[in-house]
Design a protein around this motif. Structure first.
Motif, PDB file in Angstrom:
ATOM      1  N   MET A  81       0.822  -1.198   0.000  1.00 45.71           N
ATOM      2  CA  MET A  81       0.000   0.000   0.000  1.00 45.71           C
ATOM      3  C   MET A  81       0.861   1.255   0.000  1.00 45.71           C
ATOM      4  O   MET A  81       0.633   2.193  -0.776  1.00 45.71           O
ATOM      5  CB  MET A  81      -0.935  -0.006   1.212  1.00 45.71           C
ATOM      6  N   ILE A  82       1.889   1.290   0.863  1.00 46.66           N
ATOM      7  CA  ILE A  82       2.714   2.492   0.963  1.00 46.66           C
ATOM      8  C   ILE A  82       3.588   2.662  -0.276  1.00 46.66           C
ATOM      9  O   ILE A  82       3.762   3.781  -0.775  1.00 46.66           O
ATOM     10  CB  ILE A  82       3.556   2.453   2.249  1.00 46.66           C
ATOM     11  N   ARG A  83       4.079   1.567  -0.795  1.00 40.84           N
ATOM     12  CA  ARG A  83       4.817   1.680  -2.064  1.00 40.84           C
ATOM     13  C   ARG A  83       3.898   2.233  -3.160  1.00 40.84           C
ATOM     14  O   ARG A  83       4.317   3.007  -4.008  1.00 40.84           O
ATOM     15  CB  ARG A  83       5.395   0.329  -2.463  1.00 40.84           C
ATOM     16  N   SER A 143      14.210   2.558   4.654  1.00 40.90           N
ATOM     17  CA  SER A 143      14.915   2.267   5.909  1.00 40.90           C
ATOM     18  C   SER A 143      14.283   1.090   6.647  1.00 40.90           C
ATOM     19  O   SER A 143      14.972   0.365   7.367  1.00 40.90           O
ATOM     20  CB  SER A 143      14.930   3.501   6.809  1.00 40.90           C
ATOM     21  N   ILE A 144      12.982   0.885   6.466  1.00 38.94           N
ATOM     22  CA  ILE A 144      12.294  -0.222   7.122  1.00 38.94           C
ATOM     23  C   ILE A 144      12.372  -1.502   6.297  1.00 38.94           C
ATOM     24  O   ILE A 144      12.625  -2.595   6.818  1.00 38.94           O
ATOM     25  CB  ILE A 144      10.813   0.134   7.384  1.00 38.94           C
ATOM     26  N   THR A 145      12.198  -1.389   4.999  1.00 34.30           N
ATOM     27  CA  THR A 145      12.085  -2.585   4.147  1.00 34.30           C
ATOM     28  C   THR A 145      13.395  -3.008   3.503  1.00 34.30           C
ATOM     29  O   THR A 145      13.568  -4.181   3.157  1.00 34.30           O
ATOM     30  CB  THR A 145      11.060  -2.343   3.023  1.00 34.30           C
ATOM     31  N   GLY A 146      14.323  -2.058   3.302  1.00 29.03           N
ATOM     32  CA  GLY A 146      15.540  -2.373   2.562  1.00 29.03           C
ATOM     33  C   GLY A 146      15.278  -2.657   1.096  1.00 29.03           C
ATOM     34  O   GLY A 146      16.124  -3.215   0.390  1.00 29.03           O
ATOM     35  N   ASP A 147      14.126  -2.265   0.605  1.00 34.57           N
ATOM     36  CA  ASP A 147      13.693  -2.553  -0.768  1.00 34.57           C
ATOM     37  C   ASP A 147      14.358  -1.591  -1.749  1.00 34.57           C
ATOM     38  O   ASP A 147      13.900  -0.470  -1.953  1.00 34.57           O
ATOM     39  CB  ASP A 147      12.168  -2.446  -0.840  1.00 34.57           C
ATOM     40  N   THR A 148      15.439  -2.023  -2.386  1.00 38.03           N
ATOM     41  CA  THR A 148      16.159  -1.155  -3.321  1.00 38.03           C
ATOM     42  C   THR A 148      15.478  -1.063  -4.680  1.00 38.03           C
ATOM     43  O   THR A 148      15.835  -0.202  -5.482  1.00 38.03           O
ATOM     44  CB  THR A 148      17.604  -1.660  -3.524  1.00 38.03           C
ATOM     45  N   THR A 149      14.501  -1.931  -4.941  1.00 40.31           N
ATOM     46  CA  THR A 149      13.825  -1.875  -6.243  1.00 40.31           C
ATOM     47  C   THR A 149      13.011  -0.592  -6.401  1.00 40.31           C
ATOM     48  O   THR A 149      12.612  -0.248  -7.513  1.00 40.31           O
ATOM     49  CB  THR A 149      12.903  -3.086  -6.445  1.00 40.31           C
TER      50      THR A 149
END
Length: 423
Positions: A81-83, A143-149
């Motif tokens: 949702m936030i993405r 910072s929470i997910t580490g999702d670099t995509t």
């Protein structure tokens, strides 16, 4: 069931609060944005309207979902949702980076001002925070997910647009084509045929409106320029460490340096109680000294990440702002706190009270502010835009997602302090 893990966490959290009054208020405020203003779209984006106004503000939508950021690590639905919110914000910025609020569809709804119009745009008030907040939210999400995509082509395109706008507005009267006039409204129309009041070039970024959507007195809004510094720190990290890009990194470094130089030259005012930050300036030595409850504000600087709460100049500024020296500070029978010219005189904003609590280093002050908030929701179990200092049953906006979300964030941030308090 979507957000199953979020609801399980919410039940657990509320059960730990000794005060049933607080638990009810917290639950309602926490769920407000998620259950009443979030619309997930087929393209993977998320539309978040502000509440009783059917438009998506880039600022408000970021603040509304920021409360949920910590749950992204455990709830995939929340992360998606936030993405999606970030995706939607970047889409809107690509349409018009000078607009502050947008329609859900290309329907032409909203204000019909004398400016460059677009059917996607609800309102085209240029506010620096509209471009900072989506980047601030992206930083927190990463910072929470580490999702670099998330640092994809669309991200780079959006940053390019934002940097170009900021660089242009450093030289507003030489390079910018932005104008704004609202017919029959001197309150909202910019001076000089919509160009705005004159400012001296000094590295700061010009803007037309405050985060309250009210017109600036002077063109350089100090807390908003400080917000640029915050998000530039993030972008410098991205373009040097995560997706190295020397050109983009250098632009971010230069912009940050320019703004810091401008701030050092004209952001400060000497008072009998020490040096403080001004709210606005024109670079010629004129300053507007006050603070508004809407964020970014001077009071919110530690919350946004610009400085520490014990910074000496911030401490001096804070003492000034939460006193009668601030023209928008009101003290009444039920509360005392910062309001805004956006609402009537003597109306205090819960946003201001909550930010005061989120930036306080005093447990006593935090508890006192929580009591004020609990005693002024007028039996609605929601936060309002503002309420009268002597009569909280007189309030503006009964459905205001930003204030609800920020209250929930305040309680979550101080759980250990608040959990055993009775009200």
């Amino acid at each position: 069931m979507k957000y199953k893990k979020t609801y399980a966490w919410l039940d657990f959290f509320c059960a730990k609060l000794k005060s049933k009054e607080l638990a009810t208020l917290f639950r309602n405020c926490f769920l407000s944005t998620l259950t009443t203003t979030v619309r997930e779209k087929e393209d993977g984006s998320t539309y978040v309207f502000t509440g009783d106004i059917p438009a998506m503000w880039l600022r408000d939508s970021s603040a509304q979902v920021n409360t949920y950021i910590g749950l992204c690590g455990v709830d995939d639905d929340m992360s998606q949702m936030i993405r999606g919110v970030i995706k939607r914000q970047f889409f809107y910025i690509s349409i018009d980076p000078y607009a502050n609020a947008f329609n859900e569809e290309k329907n032409g709804h909203g204000h019909k001002d004398l400016t460059l119009n677009n059917d996607w745009v609800w309102e085209r008030k240029f506010e620096i925070d509209s471009l900072c907040y989506p980047l601030w939210l992206t930083d927190k999400y990463f910072s929470i997910t580490g999702d670099t995509t998330i640092f994809d082509q669309e991200f780079c395109k959006t940053v390019e647009i934002i940097l170009t706008v900021f660089e242009t507005e450093q030289k507003h009267f030489k390079k910018s084509n932005y104008t704004f006039i609202r017919e029959n409204s001197a309150r909202d129309s910019l001076e000089n045929n919509g160009r705005g009041s004159n400012c001296k070039e000094n590295g700061l970024v010009w803007s037309a409106f405050r985060p309250s959507d009210d017109k600036n007195t002077y063109g350089y809004l100090i807390p908003s320029n400080m917000f640029i510094v915050v998000v530039m720190r993030f972008l410098i990290h991205v373009f040097t460490k995560i997706i190295p890009n020397n050109v983009m990194a250098e632009r971010c470094i230069q912009l940050k340096s320019d703004i810091e130089k401008g701030l050092s030259e004209c952001a400060y005012v000497e008072t009998n109680n020490g040096r403080i930050f001004a709210y606005e300036t024109d670079g010629y030595g004129n300053h507007f000294i006050a603070d508004d409850a809407n964020v970014p504000s001077l009071l919110s600087l530690p919350y946004l990440g610009y400085c520490k709460a014990d910074d000496p100049i911030y401490s001096n500024t804070r003492n000034y702002l939460i006193s009668k020296a601030n023209r928008y500070f009101y003290k009444g029978l039920f509360a005392e706190g910062i309001g805004s010219p956006h609402t009537p005189e003597n109306y205090i904003w819960p946003l201001g009270l909550i930010i005061q609590g989120l930036t306080s280093v005093s447990e006593e002050e935090k508890v006192s502010l929580l009591r004020m908030l609990i005693n002024t929701h007028a039996g609605t179990y929601h936060m309002h835009e503002s309420f009268h200092k002597d009569d909280p049953t007189k309030f503006t906006r009964s459905w205001f997602g930003w204030a609800d979300s920020l209250f929930a964030e305040f309680v979550m941030s101080n759980f250990e302090l608040f959990k055993n308090i009775e009200f």
